[in-house]
Write a protein that holds these residues in place. Structure first.
Motif: not given
Ligand SMILES: Cc1cc2nc3c(=O)[nH]c(=O)nc-3n(C[C@H](O)[C@H](O)[C@H](O)COP(=O)(O)O)c2cc1C
Length: 217
Positions: A87-90, A114-118, A142, A145, A149
């Motif tokens: 998660p982008e913001d955990d 939203a999730y984090a990282g590439e 998630i 998502t 995407e």
């Protein structure tokens, strides 16, 4: 005269013994076939997964998520790369009851956290395993998502779902994946108990191996 005839007959017999009985000429043998070895390249494989540590059902507080353990086994057995959906913001609580509440709200709101990282370049993979814990009978939001995407690329791939759970099995992960990503080829999934991922890893590995050996990609 009789003697002459006998001599002539004897000579004839000797001649036939020398010139006849020639071994039959051997039939030409076909040239040995060159061994044809099929040149099949190993597919390029990625394992994408979401997993939580902290307090989890039946296993207490864990520092290595159940689904993470299964995802790593799949990667070891197939030589795949791994990508963890973080998660982008955990905002996910580390206590089980609170986590179930957060997850329930996300589901009822049809949220897309939203999730984090590439994300690695998905185009370079032929087969993508997708796994997560069952949350309220479904994929964690998630993961939707991630599916949405990346739907354009995922729709051209062979996808293999997997879950960890504590009784609900695969919970229609395959069907829901096929609905989220139109056009993808979806292979048979595997569901493993989260508790087994922590406590019965030999048997989980056997199940994972057997499942992978039955997949045709
Ligand atoms: C929010 C939440 C909802 C869950 N819902 C279900 C469920 O519907 N069915 C089920 O069998 N297990 C359910 N579980 C149990 C998890 O699927 C199981 O513990 C899983 O192995 C956790 O994996 P993880 O450590 O990779 O996050 C739920 C757990 C959580 C935290």
């Amino acid at each position: 005269m009789k003697k002459l005839i006998m001599i002539l007959l004897g000579a004839l017999l000797m001649l036939s013994a020398c010139s006849g009985n020639k071994p039959e000429e051997e039939a030409p043998q076909p040239a040995p076939q060159e061994e044809v070895t099929e040149q099949t390249e190993d597919p390029s494989i990625l394992v994408v997964y979401f997993s939580r540590t902290g307090e989890q059902y039946t296993v207490g507080v864990i520092d290595h998520g159940n689904t993470a353990i299964m995802a790593e086994m799949i990667a070891e057995e197939t030589g795949a790369d791994l990508f963890e959906v973080l998660p982008e913001d955990d905002h996910y609580p580390m206590t089980y009851d609170e986590l179930t509440e957060t997850a329930r709200s996300e589901q009822s709101e049809n949220a897309r956290p939203a999730y984090a990282g590439e994300v690695p370049d998905l185009t370079q993979y032929d087969v993508i395993f997708l796994g997560a814990p069952v949350w309220w009978g479904d994929w964690p939001m998630i993961m939707y998502t991630f599916f949405e995407e990346n739907a354009a690329v995922l729709s051209e791939k062979t996808l293999v779902p997997f879950s960890t759970h504590e009784g609900s099995g695969l919970s229609g992960f395959d069907r829901k994946l096929s609905k989220a990503i139109d056009g993808a080829t979806i292979l048979e999934g595997l569901a493993i108990r989260g508790n087994d991922c922590q406590n019965r890893q030999d048997s989980v590995r056997e199940s994972v191996k057997e499942w992978i050996s039955g997949l045709t990609y």
